[in-house]
Structures are given as structure tokens and as C-alpha cells.
Design a protein around this motif. Structure first.
Motif, PDB file in Angstrom:
ATOM      1  N   PRO A 132       0.827  -1.207   0.000  1.00 13.87           N
ATOM      2  CA  PRO A 132       0.000   0.000   0.000  1.00 13.87           C
ATOM      3  C   PRO A 132       0.861   1.257   0.000  1.00 13.87           C
ATOM      4  CG  PRO A 132       0.034  -0.989   2.177  1.00 13.87           C
ATOM      5  CD  PRO A 132       0.734  -1.955   1.265  1.00 13.87           C
ATOM      6  N   GLY A 133       0.362   2.333  -0.596  1.00  9.26           N
ATOM      7  CA  GLY A 133       1.092   3.589  -0.620  1.00  9.26           C
ATOM      8  C   GLY A 133       0.882   4.399   0.650  1.00  9.26           C
ATOM      9  N   GLN A 134       1.647   5.485   0.785  1.00 10.76           N
ATOM     10  CA  GLN A 134       1.553   6.324   1.979  1.00 10.76           C
ATOM     11  C   GLN A 134       0.156   6.897   2.150  1.00 10.76           C
ATOM     12  OE1 GLN A 134       4.725   9.022   3.253  1.00 10.76           O
ATOM     13  NE2 GLN A 134       3.267  10.733   3.116  1.00 10.76           N
ATOM     14  N   ASP A 135      -0.535   7.190   1.015  1.00  6.18           N
ATOM     15  CA  ASP A 135      -1.861   7.790   1.125  1.00  6.18           C
ATOM     16  C   ASP A 135      -2.860   6.853   1.798  1.00  6.18           C
ATOM     17  OD1 ASP A 135      -1.855   6.040  -0.989  1.00  6.18           O
ATOM     18  OD2 ASP A 135      -3.098   7.290  -2.293  1.00  6.18           O
ATOM     19  N   PHE A 185      -2.259   5.151   4.483  1.00  8.01           N
ATOM     20  CA  PHE A 185      -2.115   5.384   5.928  1.00  8.01           C
ATOM     21  C   PHE A 185      -2.650   6.766   6.332  1.00  8.01           C
ATOM     22  CE2 PHE A 185       1.155   2.304   4.665  1.00  8.01           C
ATOM     23  CZ  PHE A 185       0.745   1.236   5.453  1.00  8.01           C
ATOM     24  N   GLU A 186      -2.584   7.713   5.412  1.00  8.97           N
ATOM     25  CA  GLU A 186      -3.214   9.010   5.686  1.00  8.97           C
ATOM     26  C   GLU A 186      -4.724   8.842   5.814  1.00  8.97           C
ATOM     27  OE1 GLU A 186      -1.935  11.501   2.505  1.00  8.97           O
ATOM     28  OE2 GLU A 186       0.139  11.657   3.238  1.00  8.97           O
ATOM     29  N   THR A 187      -5.309   7.975   4.971  1.00 10.26           N
ATOM     30  CA  THR A 187      -6.749   7.722   5.056  1.00 10.26           C
ATOM     31  C   THR A 187      -7.094   6.969   6.335  1.00 10.26           C
ATOM     32  OG1 THR A 187      -6.921   7.655   2.642  1.00 10.26           O
ATOM     33  CG2 THR A 187      -8.734   6.691   3.898  1.00 10.26           C
ATOM     34  N   ILE A 188      -6.265   6.006   6.716  1.00  8.34           N
ATOM     35  CA  ILE A 188      -6.488   5.297   7.987  1.00  8.34           C
ATOM     36  C   ILE A 188      -6.510   6.302   9.133  1.00  8.34           C
ATOM     37  CG2 ILE A 188      -5.420   3.719   9.649  1.00  8.34           C
ATOM     38  CD1 ILE A 188      -4.491   2.023   7.268  1.00  8.34           C
ATOM     39  N   CYS A 189      -5.571   7.242   9.113  1.00  8.81           N
ATOM     40  CA  CYS A 189      -5.490   8.270  10.158  1.00  8.81           C
ATOM     41  C   CYS A 189      -6.755   9.133  10.157  1.00  8.81           C
ATOM     42  CB  CYS A 189      -4.246   9.125   9.918  1.00  8.81           C
ATOM     43  SG  CYS A 189      -3.967  10.407  11.162  1.00  8.81           S
ATOM     44  N   SER A 190      -7.197   9.551   8.964  1.00  6.84           N
ATOM     45  CA  SER A 190      -8.367  10.429   8.892  1.00  6.84           C
ATOM     46  C   SER A 190      -9.640   9.703   9.298  1.00  6.84           C
ATOM     47  CB  SER A 190      -8.512  11.010   7.480  1.00  6.84           C
ATOM     48  OG  SER A 190      -8.925  10.034   6.553  1.00  6.84           O
ATOM     49  N   PHE A 191      -9.787   8.434   8.925  1.00 11.80           N
ATOM     50  CA  PHE A 191     -10.967   7.675   9.332  1.00 11.80           C
ATOM     51  C   PHE A 191     -11.006   7.504  10.850  1.00 11.80           C
ATOM     52  CE2 PHE A 191     -11.837   5.158   5.140  1.00 11.80           C
ATOM     53  CZ  PHE A 191     -12.471   6.276   4.620  1.00 11.80           C
ATOM     54  N   ALA A 192      -9.862   7.203  11.444  1.00 11.36           N
ATOM     55  CA  ALA A 192      -9.814   7.021  12.898  1.00 11.36           C
ATOM     56  C   ALA A 192     -10.146   8.320  13.629  1.00 11.36           C
ATOM     57  CB  ALA A 192      -8.437   6.515  13.315  1.00 11.36           C
ATOM     58  N   ASN A 193      -9.798   9.452  13.017  1.00 13.82           N
ATOM     59  CA  ASN A 193     -10.083  10.743  13.640  1.00 13.82           C
ATOM     60  C   ASN A 193     -11.514  11.202  13.411  1.00 13.82           C
ATOM     61  OD1 ASN A 193      -7.682  11.441  14.957  1.00 13.82           O
ATOM     62  ND2 ASN A 193      -6.727  12.113  13.047  1.00 13.82           N
ATOM     63  N   ARG A 194     -12.163  10.695  12.355  1.00 13.94           N
ATOM     64  CA  ARG A 194     -13.525  11.143  12.041  1.00 13.94           C
ATOM     65  C   ARG A 194     -14.527  10.098  12.529  1.00 13.94           C
ATOM     66  NH1 ARG A 194     -16.701  15.581  11.075  1.00 13.94           N
ATOM     67  NH2 ARG A 194     -14.815  16.589  10.313  1.00 13.94           N
ATOM     68  N   GLN A 195     -15.257   9.456  11.646  1.00 12.06           N
ATOM     69  CA  GLN A 195     -16.316   8.538  12.063  1.00 12.06           C
ATOM     70  C   GLN A 195     -16.048   7.103  11.641  1.00 12.06           C
ATOM     71  OE1 GLN A 195     -19.483  10.508   9.799  1.00 12.06           O
ATOM     72  NE2 GLN A 195     -19.635   8.717   8.484  1.00 12.06           N
ATOM     73  N   GLY A 196     -14.783   6.823  11.232  1.00 14.26           N
ATOM     74  CA  GLY A 196     -14.452   5.486  10.775  1.00 14.26           C
ATOM     75  C   GLY A 196     -14.805   5.310   9.307  1.00 14.26           C
ATOM     76  N   GLY A 197     -14.386   4.191   8.731  1.00 15.78           N
ATOM     77  CA  GLY A 197     -14.710   3.969   7.327  1.00 15.78           C
ATOM     78  C   GLY A 197     -13.997   2.764   6.759  1.00 15.78           C
ATOM     79  N   VAL A 250     -12.815  14.960   5.315  1.00 15.66           N
ATOM     80  CA  VAL A 250     -13.782  15.971   4.897  1.00 15.66           C
ATOM     81  C   VAL A 250     -14.321  15.548   3.536  1.00 15.66           C
ATOM     82  CG1 VAL A 250     -14.190  18.398   4.360  1.00 15.66           C
ATOM     83  CG2 VAL A 250     -12.564  17.768   6.161  1.00 15.66           C
ATOM     84  N   ALA A 251     -15.609  15.212   3.491  1.00 12.95           N
ATOM     85  CA  ALA A 251     -16.235  14.691   2.273  1.00 12.95           C
ATOM     86  C   ALA A 251     -15.466  13.441   1.834  1.00 12.95           C
ATOM     87  CB  ALA A 251     -16.306  15.754   1.194  1.00 12.95           C
ATOM     88  N   ASP A 252     -14.836  13.467   0.640  1.00 15.04           N
ATOM     89  CA  ASP A 252     -14.106  12.287   0.169  1.00 15.04           C
ATOM     90  C   ASP A 252     -12.601  12.526   0.149  1.00 15.04           C
ATOM     91  OD1 ASP A 252     -14.005  14.105  -1.861  1.00 15.04           O
ATOM     92  OD2 ASP A 252     -14.593  12.720  -3.457  1.00 15.04           O
ATOM     93  N   ALA A 253     -12.130  13.453   0.982  1.00 17.35           N
ATOM     94  CA  ALA A 253     -10.709  13.810   0.968  1.00 17.35           C
ATOM     95  C   ALA A 253     -10.103  13.693   2.362  1.00 17.35           C
ATOM     96  CB  ALA A 253     -10.527  15.233   0.443  1.00 17.35           C
ATOM     97  N   ASP A 254      -8.812  13.376   2.387  1.00 16.42           N
ATOM     98  CA  ASP A 254      -8.041  13.374   3.632  1.00 16.42           C
ATOM     99  C   ASP A 254      -7.352  14.728   3.752  1.00 16.42           C
ATOM    100  OD1 ASP A 254      -8.688  10.626   3.992  1.00 16.42           O
ATOM    101  OD2 ASP A 254      -7.095  10.104   2.569  1.00 16.42           O
ATOM    102  N   VAL A 255      -7.708  15.479   4.769  1.00 17.43           N
ATOM    103  CA  VAL A 255      -7.234  16.851   4.906  1.00 17.43           C
ATOM    104  C   VAL A 255      -6.281  16.945   6.090  1.00 17.43           C
ATOM    105  CG1 VAL A 255      -7.913  19.246   5.308  1.00 17.43           C
ATOM    106  CG2 VAL A 255      -9.365  17.758   3.913  1.00 17.43           C
ATOM    107  N   ARG A 256      -5.136  17.538   5.840  1.00 11.95           N
ATOM    108  CA  ARG A 256      -4.164  17.714   6.928  1.00 11.95           C
ATOM    109  C   ARG A 256      -4.613  18.845   7.838  1.00 11.95           C
ATOM    110  NH1 ARG A 256       2.439  17.789   6.391  1.00 11.95           N
ATOM    111  NH2 ARG A 256       2.891  18.161   8.604  1.00 11.95           N
TER     112      ARG A 256
END
Length: 493
Positions: free
Chosen positions: A26-29, A31-43, A121-127
């Protein structure tokens, strides 16, 4: 294609679904999505699916290594500050191609990958970069309602206890036999759960809900330093306002103040509801003001705002929503933000039960303009209700002086109100001329607080054209003195 995979593909990417191509690793992105899902509502992350939903698949031989790599990276303290939980599921399409579903639940911590915090945020991982955003994220994750926080130093002297008379009047009007009516002041506060025990500290006393509902301004400032609701009227330019109310009063007082401000500037229109004649404007205003006051996150640094402009009325307030996105009648899943405060308002007859207010807002917005409101929840709850065309035309006009002073209309900026405002400007100008012989526009607007300086300047410009005043530009400011027809200011009114 499995039913589960087909549902994900048909739904497309969004706040809780992400498609990713995947080779041997898997690419770095990812893990960025894993981070964003864990911070938001999961996914769910679907590895082996392109952005357009086409299935490419993942090599069966690489599947185990891909899952091990994700487990190792998410468990590495040098990469993730806190290890998010991940689970795997292998799905196949109708042609046998493998898709790995990586499920990430919302976690209790603030997660960072390689020192960076990501949010969905919507369908994007935002820093996430600002402290304000991080504060909102932490508030969203709290299972403990901030309204229950107890302040042992707060006493009845810190509350506006005289407001309980008005509260009882509202209770009586809503239910003549309401059980709170027979209680003493102290018993009423306890019955409303405004006095209790802090679940975290065990201390007893008045809680944040009590301060928010009934607190004196100084007490509110001590408990919630950034608390206020900023209501503005903007007719023409977005960077200036025609009227403004900065409300720092407790919620019981703020409700009446903000409802009055909005009703003053929105056109009234009566509609038939079940054979009864009702004011659509009044219902809409009360629902929006109630939501802005009682369903906000009080510990957030975001300031609540109510804006009336040429398109309609908008509200924005900090929220603590588990699920972000549009709020529609179909997706309505009411969750109490501040159950103690919401219940207090419901008992007073100022708000409805959870969910009913949203349904009422949709119903009366359609009756008001034939259009649906636009509601969206997240770290901020935003609402927009359009206004009837007569108000939009008057509000959007670059020459709204005609709307304010011309023929009668049925909006708040109609002729009679404009004529009264013009007369009031003339009266104040007359008084200032008598006192000092000249004045500036700011002196007039300071005396007529409900009218913005731009509106005052328009009327003064009219008076200059009529010869009642003479303007003297002096650098960046202009002063006004009596003109050749100044008698018009004093004689016939």
C-alpha cells in the motif's frame, strides 16, 4: 461481485469510503486515510479499486503481505503516535478479482501519521494544521457532554434568578399543570438537572448548562470566555453590514434578543397549515435560533453566527457530530448535543422534541419559498433557509434606497419602515445641528443603533441633494452642516 463489494462500488467514495489502487504494497496515502478515518467517524478502504469505481484487483499472492504491512505500520510508534484499530476482509467481484477491505473504526484518541494529523472531509483526507481544528476534533470525540461540567464555585448569586419568573410564565403557557410550577427556585434548578454531581470529578454544584441558561454575563465570561452569538444583516456588500447584534446574554435572554433581530429583518408571510393561519417566518426563525443556541458546542472556540443577506438566513455554530454531512429528512438521525439545555427549552415550549424541529423547518421553508433548507452537520452545524423573492430583490439591489423609502412592500425593508428610519435620521441630525452646528455620520449612527452607518450616509446624501444639508469633506471624513433649505428639518414634521 459480492453484495457487500457492489454496495461500496455503487455508493462511491465519501466521508466513510475510499477507493485505492494497490500493487505489492500500500502507498503512503493509504495510511493518511487510515489516520483520517480514525479521527472522524471510521470507514472502509477498498484496496484494488480505482477512483472511478473500476475494480483492478489485488494479487492473491500479495494479499497477506499487504495486510501484514498495514498492521506493522499502524503499530509502529515512530509512524503513528497511537495505533489505530484496523481489520481486513477479502472480497471478490464477479470475475474473481480480489479487493481487500480495510475497516477502520473511529478511535478515542487524536491520531497522527508521521507527525501529521489528518481529518476526513467529504471524500478527501485533509491535513489539520490549526489548534482550533484540533480542539474541535477532540470535542467531537468526547463521550462526556460538556454541559454537565460542574463549577463548584458558582452559586445562585452568579445566576439571574429573577429570570425564573419568566421561565415559569413560559412553562405555564406551554402546560398549565407543569410539575415544575409547584417547585421552589432551588427545587426547579435541581429538577431541570442544572445542579448535580460531576461524573468525572465527583464534585457537586451548578453545571455549565446552568451558567449557559441563566448565568450573569460575568459568570458566563469566566466559564466560557469565547461565548457569543454574532447576528448581522448584510444587504449589499459581503464585507460590511447594515445592522448587527453581538449577543452575550444567557440563553434564556439570547433567545428573545436573536428572534427579535431576525424577525425585524425578514419578511413576514402567513401560510395555511392544517387549515390554520401561521407565520412561516416566525416558525423558521425560532427553529434556527433554537438550534444555534442549544445544539452548539460551548467549549469550542468557534463563534456562533446568524447572517441575513440577499439570499436568505444562515446560521453557523460549533457542533460535536459523530456523523458529518447533509441533514435531510431521509438521513435524519437526531442525536442530542446538549440534552439538559435542550430539555429546558422544550419544557418552556421554545423547541420541539429531537427531529421534530428539522421536520418543521423543512415544512415551513417549503411553504415560505417553495424551496428546501440546506442543513449540514460536522465540526460546525450550518443551516440556510432562502427568503421570498421580494426580500431577495430588495436585499440584493445596489440601490436599495428605493426599496427602503419608496412604495409600500410586504418585506421588512418596505416603505413604511424606510420612511420611519429617514424621519429618525432627520430628527437626530436636527438635534446635532442645534447643539454644535455640524456633525459626522458616525454621530448619527451611534444614536440610532439599529441602523448601520451606510444606511445613515444614504439618507444624509439625500438630504444634501435636497439642500437640507451641506457636506464638507475633510480628509477621510465628512461633516454635515445646515443647508439653504434647512428649515425642512425643523418645520413640517
Amino acid at each position: 461481485m459480492s453484495d457487500a463489494l457492489d454496495r461500496y462500488i455503487q455508493a462511491g467514495e465519501g466521508i466513510s469510503v475510499e477507493f485505492k489502487r494497490c500493487g505489492s504494497q500500500p502507498g503512503q496515502d493509504t495510511f493518511e486515510t487510515i489516520c483520517s478515518f480514525a479521527n472522524r467517524q471510521g470507514g472502509s478502504i477498498l484496496l484494488g479499486v480505482r477512483d472511478d469505481g473500476a475494480v483492478e484487483g489485488v494479487s492473491e499472492a500479495s494479499a497477506l503481505n499487504i495486510e501484514r504491512n498495514i498492521s506493522n505500520v499502524t503499530s509502529d510508534p515512530n509512524l503513528f503516535n497511537v495505533s489505530p484499530l484496523v481489520e481486513f476482509e477479502r472480497l471478490h467481484d464477479t470475475e474473481g478479482r480480489l479487493v481487500i477491505r480495510v475497516w477502520v473504526p473511529m478511535g478515542p484518541s487524536l491520531y497522527a501519521f508521521k507527525g501529521a494529523v489528518f481529518d476526513r472531509v467529504a471524500d478527501a483526507d485533509v491535513r489539520v494544521r490549526s489548534d482550533v481544528q484540533i480542539t474541535s476534533m477532540m470535542a467531537r470525540k468526547q463521550s462526556y457532554y460538556s454541559e454537565r461540567t460542574v463549577y463548584p464555585w458558582v452559586t445562585e448569586d452568579d445566576l439571574e434568578m429573577d429570570l425564573l419568573g419568566a421561565v415559569r410564565d413560559a412553562l405555564r403557557a406551554n402546560d398549565a399543570d407543569h410539575p415544575w410550577l409547584s417547585l421552589s427556585d432551588g427545587e426547579l434548578l435541581r429538577a431541570a438537572r442544572l445542579y448535580g454531581r460531576d461524573q468525572l470529578t465527583g464534585e457537586r454544584g451548578f453545571n455549565l448548562a446552568a451558567v449557559a441558561l441563566l448565568g450573569k454575563e460575568g459568570t458566563i465570561l469566566d466559564v466560557m470566555p469565547l461565548y457569543r452569538t454574532d447576528a448581522v444583516l448584510r444587504r449589499v456588500e459581503t464585507d460590511r453590514y447594515d445592522d448587527r447584534l453581538v449577543c452575550r446574554s444567557n440563553l434564556v435572554r439570547a433567545y428573545d434578543e436573536l428572534v427579535g433581530f431576525c424577525e425585524k429583518w425578514l419578511p413576514d408571510s402567513f401560510v395555511l397549515d392544517g387549515g390554520q393561519r401561521k407565520s412561516a417566518r416566525d416558525v423558521i426563525v425560532r427553529e434556527l435560533v433554537c438550534n444555534c443556541l442549544i445544539h452548539r458546542e460551548f467549549v469550542s472556540p468557534h463563534i456562533a453566527r446568524i447572517t441575513i443577506d440577499g439570499e436568505g438566513i444562515r446560521t453557523s455554530n460549533a457542533s460535536r457530530a459523530l456523523f458529518a454531512g447533509p441533514v435531510t429528512l431521509e438521513s435524519l438521525d437526531p442525536t442530542p448535543k446538549n440534552p439538559i439545555i435542550a430539555n429546558f427549552f422544550t419544557q418552556m415550549g421554545r423547541s420541539e422534541e429531537l427531529g421534530s424541529g428539522t421536520k418543521s423547518l423543512y415544512k415551513f421553508s417549503r411553504l415560505y419559498t417553495g424551496k428546501d433548507p440546506v442543513l449540514e452537520d460536522g465540526d460546525r452545524f450550518t443551516a440556510f433557509v432562502p427568503v421570498p423573492p421580494v426580500m431577495a430583490d430588495a436585499a440584493g439591489s445596489k440601490d436599495d434606497h428605493d426599496a427602503a423609502t419608496g412604495a409600500e412592500g410586504n418585506g421588512a425593508v418596505g416603505g413604511s419602515r424606510g420612511n420611519r428610519t429617514r424621519a429618525e435620521v432627520e430628527r437626530v441630525a436636527d438635534d446635532l445641528l442645534a447643539r454644535s452646528g455640524s456633525f459626522a455620520a458616525t454621530e448619527v449612527s451611534e444614536r440610532i443603533t439599529r441602523v448601520g452607518e451606510r444606511t445613515v450616509r444614504r439618507y444624509l446624501a439625500d438630504m444634501v441633494r435636497e439642500g437640507k444639508l451641506v457636506s464638507d469633506p475633510r480628509g477621510r471624513s465628512t461633516t454635515y452642516r445646515a443647508g439653504n433649505s434647512a428649515d425642512g428639518l425643523n418645520g413640517d414634521r
